[in-house]
Design a protein around this motif. Structure first.
Motif, short mmCIF file in Angstrom:
data_model
loop_
_atom_site.label_atom_id
_atom_site.label_comp_id
_atom_site.label_asym_id
_atom_site.label_seq_id
_atom_site.Cartn_x
_atom_site.Cartn_y
_atom_site.Cartn_z
N GLY A 171 0.86 -1.19 0.00
CA GLY A 171 0.00 0.00 0.00
C GLY A 171 0.88 1.22 0.00
O GLY A 171 1.53 1.52 1.02
N GLY A 172 0.94 1.91 -1.14
CA GLY A 172 1.89 3.04 -1.27
C GLY A 172 1.17 4.37 -1.40
O GLY A 172 1.50 5.18 -2.25
N GLY A 173 0.17 4.61 -0.55
CA GLY A 173 -0.53 5.90 -0.57
C GLY A 173 0.20 6.92 0.29
O GLY A 173 1.44 6.90 0.39
N ILE A 233 0.53 7.25 3.49
CA ILE A 233 1.33 6.72 4.60
C ILE A 233 2.38 5.73 4.11
O ILE A 233 3.55 5.79 4.52
N GLY A 234 1.99 4.82 3.20
CA GLY A 234 2.98 3.87 2.65
C GLY A 234 4.13 4.62 1.99
O GLY A 234 5.30 4.24 2.13
N GLY A 235 3.81 5.71 1.29
CA GLY A 235 4.85 6.51 0.63
C GLY A 235 5.80 7.11 1.66
O GLY A 235 7.02 7.15 1.46
N VAL A 269 7.87 -2.00 -3.24
CA VAL A 269 6.50 -1.51 -3.05
C VAL A 269 5.52 -2.37 -3.83
O VAL A 269 5.77 -2.70 -5.00
N PHE A 270 4.40 -2.70 -3.18
CA PHE A 270 3.29 -3.36 -3.88
C PHE A 270 2.03 -2.53 -3.69
O PHE A 270 1.62 -2.27 -2.56
N ASP A 271 1.47 -2.06 -4.80
CA ASP A 271 0.23 -1.29 -4.75
C ASP A 271 -0.43 -1.42 -6.13
O ASP A 271 0.18 -1.06 -7.14
N PRO A 272 -1.66 -1.94 -6.19
CA PRO A 272 -2.29 -2.15 -7.49
C PRO A 272 -2.65 -0.85 -8.23
O PRO A 272 -2.93 -0.89 -9.42
N ASP A 273 -2.60 0.27 -7.55
CA ASP A 273 -2.94 1.54 -8.19
C ASP A 273 -1.89 1.89 -9.26
O ASP A 273 -0.70 2.02 -8.92
N GLU A 297 2.35 -2.76 6.31
CA GLU A 297 1.04 -2.74 5.66
C GLU A 297 0.41 -1.36 5.85
O GLU A 297 0.26 -0.90 6.99
N SER A 298 0.04 -0.72 4.73
CA SER A 298 -0.61 0.61 4.79
C SER A 298 -1.73 0.66 3.76
O SER A 298 -1.82 1.60 2.97
N VAL A 299 -2.57 -0.39 3.76
CA VAL A 299 -3.72 -0.39 2.83
C VAL A 299 -4.88 0.33 3.52
O VAL A 299 -4.81 0.62 4.72
N THR A 346 -2.37 0.80 10.81
CA THR A 346 -3.75 1.10 11.20
C THR A 346 -3.88 2.21 12.23
O THR A 346 -3.17 2.21 13.24
N SER A 347 -4.82 3.12 11.98
CA SER A 347 -5.03 4.24 12.91
C SER A 347 -5.88 3.81 14.09
O SER A 347 -5.86 4.47 15.14
N GLY A 348 -6.67 2.74 13.91
CA GLY A 348 -7.63 2.45 14.97
C GLY A 348 -7.77 1.00 15.40
O GLY A 348 -8.13 0.74 16.55
N PHE A 368 2.72 8.83 12.04
CA PHE A 368 2.07 10.14 11.93
C PHE A 368 2.57 10.84 10.68
O PHE A 368 3.75 10.73 10.33
N ASN A 369 1.68 11.50 10.03
CA ASN A 369 1.96 12.11 8.74
C ASN A 369 2.63 13.47 8.92
O ASN A 369 2.10 14.30 9.66
N PRO A 370 3.78 13.76 8.32
CA PRO A 370 4.56 12.96 7.38
C PRO A 370 5.48 11.95 8.09
O PRO A 370 6.27 12.36 8.96
N1 LIG Z 1 -3.56 9.38 6.20
C1 LIG Z 1 -3.22 9.50 7.47
O1 LIG Z 1 -3.14 10.61 8.03
C2 LIG Z 1 -2.86 8.28 8.27
C3 LIG Z 1 -3.27 7.00 7.89
N2 LIG Z 1 -2.88 5.92 8.64
C4 LIG Z 1 -3.30 4.57 8.27
O2 LIG Z 1 -2.52 4.14 7.15
C5 LIG Z 1 -3.27 3.25 6.33
C6 LIG Z 1 -3.28 3.78 4.90
O3 LIG Z 1 -3.84 5.06 4.89
P1 LIG Z 1 -3.50 6.14 3.76
O4 LIG Z 1 -2.11 5.98 3.32
O5 LIG Z 1 -3.95 7.44 4.30
O6 LIG Z 1 -4.48 5.68 2.59
P2 LIG Z 1 -4.34 5.95 1.02
O7 LIG Z 1 -5.69 5.81 0.47
O8 LIG Z 1 -3.58 7.20 0.75
O9 LIG Z 1 -3.43 4.72 0.53
C7 LIG Z 1 -3.83 3.39 0.53
C8 LIG Z 1 -3.12 2.70 -0.60
O10 LIG Z 1 -3.36 1.30 -0.51
C9 LIG Z 1 -3.49 0.80 -1.84
N3 LIG Z 1 -4.17 -0.49 -1.78
C10 LIG Z 1 -5.49 -0.77 -1.78
N4 LIG Z 1 -5.67 -2.09 -1.72
C11 LIG Z 1 -4.45 -2.68 -1.68
C12 LIG Z 1 -3.98 -4.02 -1.62
N5 LIG Z 1 -4.82 -5.05 -1.58
N6 LIG Z 1 -2.65 -4.25 -1.61
C13 LIG Z 1 -1.78 -3.22 -1.67
N7 LIG Z 1 -2.17 -1.93 -1.74
C14 LIG Z 1 -3.49 -1.66 -1.74
C15 LIG Z 1 -4.25 1.90 -2.56
O11 LIG Z 1 -4.11 1.79 -3.98
C16 LIG Z 1 -3.62 3.14 -1.98
O12 LIG Z 1 -2.52 3.60 -2.76
C17 LIG Z 1 -4.65 3.16 6.98
O13 LIG Z 1 -4.70 2.01 7.79
C18 LIG Z 1 -4.74 4.43 7.84
O14 LIG Z 1 -5.57 4.29 8.95
C19 LIG Z 1 -2.06 6.04 9.74
C20 LIG Z 1 -1.61 7.28 10.13
C21 LIG Z 1 -2.03 8.50 9.48
#
Ligand SMILES: NC(=O)C1=CN([C@@H]2O[C@H](COP(=O)(O)OP(=O)(O)OC[C@H]3O[C@@H](n4cnc5c(N)ncnc54)[C@H](O)[C@@H]3O)[C@@H](O)[C@H]2O)C=CC1
Ligand SMILES: C[N+](C)(C)CC(=O)CC(=O)[O-]
Length: 469
Positions: free
Chosen positions: A9-11, A13-15, A30-34, A84-86, A114-116, A138-140
């Motif tokens: 998951g490279g969104g 947080i993964g990034g 990195v593995f992310d289907p996007d 894991e950051s999906v 996971t946040s929760g 925590f972001n960033p």
């Molecule tokens: N955004 C925030 O401020 C924070 C988020 N988190 C946690 O981090 C996790 C990810 O959140 P974000 O990065 O914000 O979400 P995001 O939506 O930016 O990124 C999620 C990524 O996961 C990918 N993804 C979806 N299904 C997948 C799979 N099966 N395998 C691999 N990749 C997959 C998506 O394409 C997307 O790029 C969540 O659990 C969230 O609670 C934790 C701290 C802060």
């Protein structure tokens, strides 16, 4: 051997995790289907490469290699850490753990962002629950040190210790949450504050900007360096915490806050908040806001470093673990670093005083090399600069990687003379030179004197070697 992190998951947080690992010398898969994942990670990495190195006064380790993979098996096989950051859905996280545990090493640590969710919920039904922990960032992620490490009794103590050690080696502060709870520790606060802010907007008491002002001009600054309890301890005056609780505790049951009650997030309320937020910050793109946030965070963290407090103390400790190898040369690479944003001035370039600072750091490195190190100085002997001629040849800017190359041009008796050249790493451009003359001193009498015999021998040998080369 270079360690490998697998980022699932490279969104957002993964990034951030990918950047933190890469810039600390790990290889990252990195593995992310996007299909847009690589582009998005590149953008986060660009921010991280700009900001993280500015925190330190030494160069970070050489960056690891970043690769993108189309299968989970290829991504996790042989990885030391899997993050894991999906998206925040328990069914999805379970599916991901199940698939990746079929291919990853049993000894790898699997951290979830996971946040929760509680770790026991994530471990539920897993092939090897003992591998899975919550590592909530925590972001960033590449700048903020806190990671809530939440574990259960299924996680062996050795794995928890290893997780803490790895996080610390990345410059993180692993806060071990020993008893799991929904939303861990920090997000419970964030939610409480957010809930209250939503009420204030909904009831027309304050706009999004006024609420942000209430935080950033006041208690937000206090929290960043002392947290809640230490701040309130001081607020109790000489009588301390007990007096503070006696005085303000009863307020908690007055109707000052809406507490657990959550306003209904109607379309109307969501639109009102979005409109106010546009009016407040819509003139800047998200990337511009990120850059502004990162520069501010770097400046605040560097101020805390100078005081040796809170997150600043942590960064100082992390810097001690970053290995810099000094060789005799010539030339000696006496400094390597990135120019931090707070070293620039109203002319938009590195201030002249900082050139002096860099040459002073370079001289410190030469002193260390000849044995005039911190222990030697603590023993009452040191060098003082008595003359320094600096030529400014080109501008230097925030974010640029630079190095100082030093030649020892004189080394005899009390005298140590160095010629430093400051260069930009990207093109080798010469930015400044310094001809620095130092005298050895006795710190007690504050008078010049000969160095200790072993130090003198090294100074003489170094000068001879540099002259002959
Ligand atoms: N955004 C925030 O401020 C924070 C988020 N988190 C946690 O981090 C996790 C990810 O959140 P974000 O990065 O914000 O979400 P995001 O939506 O930016 O990124 C999620 C990524 O996961 C990918 N993804 C979806 N299904 C997948 C799979 N099966 N395998 C691999 N990749 C997959 C998506 O394409 C997307 O790029 C969540 O659990 C969230 O609670 C934790 C701290 C802060
Ligand atoms: C909004 N959030 C719950 C995803 C926030 C976090 O988990 C931590 C953060 O970075 O604020």
């Amino acid at each position: 051997m270079t360690k490998t992190a697998a980022i699932i998951g490279g969104g957002v947080i993964g990034g951030g995790w990918a950047a933190r690992f890469l810039l600390n010398g790990w290889d990252v898969r990195v593995f992310d289907p996007d299909p847009e994942a690589a582009r998005k990670i590149d953008a986060v990495l660009a921010n991280a490469r700009h900001a993280l190195p500015m925190l330190y006064d030494v160069a970070l380790p050489a960056e690891g290699h970043l690769t993108f993979h189309t299968t989970l098996s290829e991504t996790v096989m042989g990885a030391d850490w899997i993050q894991e950051s999906v998206p925040e859905r328990l069914d999805l996280k379970h599916k991901v753990f199940q698939a990746l545990q079929e291919h990853c090493d049993a000894g790898a640590i699997i951290g979830s962002s996971t946040s929760g969710f509680k770790p026991s919920e994530l471990q539920d039904g897993a092939a090897r629950p003992e591998q899975i922990v919550v590592t909530h960032p925590f972001n960033p992620v590449y700048l903020l040190p806190l990671i809530e490490l939440v574990t259960t009794e299924k996680n062996p103590p050795a794995l928890i210790t290893r997780a803490k050690d790895i996080l610390t080696s990345l410059g993180h502060f692993p806060l071990h949450v020993r008893r799991e709870i929904d939303a861990h520790i920090a997000d419970r606060f964030l939610e409480a504050v957010w809930r209250e802010a939503l009420w204030l907007v909904k009831d027309g008491i304050a706009t999004t900007e006024e609420i942000d002002n209430a935080i950033r001009y006041g208690f937000g600054l206090r929290w960043g360096q002392m947290g809640l309890f230490e701040t309130y301890r001081i607020a109790g005056g000489e009588a301390g915490m007990k007096h503070f609780i006696d005085q303000f505790g009863p307020c908690l049951s007055w109707p000052w806050t809406k507490l657990m009650d959550v306003p209904e997030l109607t379309d109307e309320l969501a639109q009102m908040i979005a409109d106010q937020s546009d009016a407040q910050s819509g003139h800047l793109s998200i990337r511009e806001l990120e850059r502004k946030r990162d520069n501010n965070l770097v400046a605040m963290l560097r101020a805390l470093r100078q005081q040796g407090n809170a997150a600043g103390r942590l960064i100082n400790q992390h810097q001690q673990t970053i290995k810099t190898t000094l060789t005799d040369g010539p030339p000696i690479t006496s400094a390597r670093r990135v120019i931090p944003a707070d070293w620039t001035d109203y002319n938009g370039h590195m201030n002249e005083g900082r050139f002096g600072q860099l040459f002073s750091d370079a001289a410190d490195a030469v002193m260390t090399l000849v044995g005039a190190d911190t222990a030697y100085i603590a023993g009452g002997l040191s060098y003082f600069t008595v003359e320094n001629t600096i030529s400014f040849l080109a501008e230097a800017h925030a974010g640029e990687h630079i190095r100082v190359e030093t030649r020892v041009t004189q080394g005899e008796g009390k005298k140590l003379r160095c010629f430093h050249e400051m260069k930009r790493e990207s093109d080798g451009a010469l930015l400044a030179t310094s001809d620095q003359f130092m005298l050895h001193v006795d710190l007690k009498s504050r008078k010049s004197c000969d160095p200790r015999a072993d130090v003198l021998a090294r100074v003489v040998a170094l000068a001879k070697k540099h002259k002959e080369a």
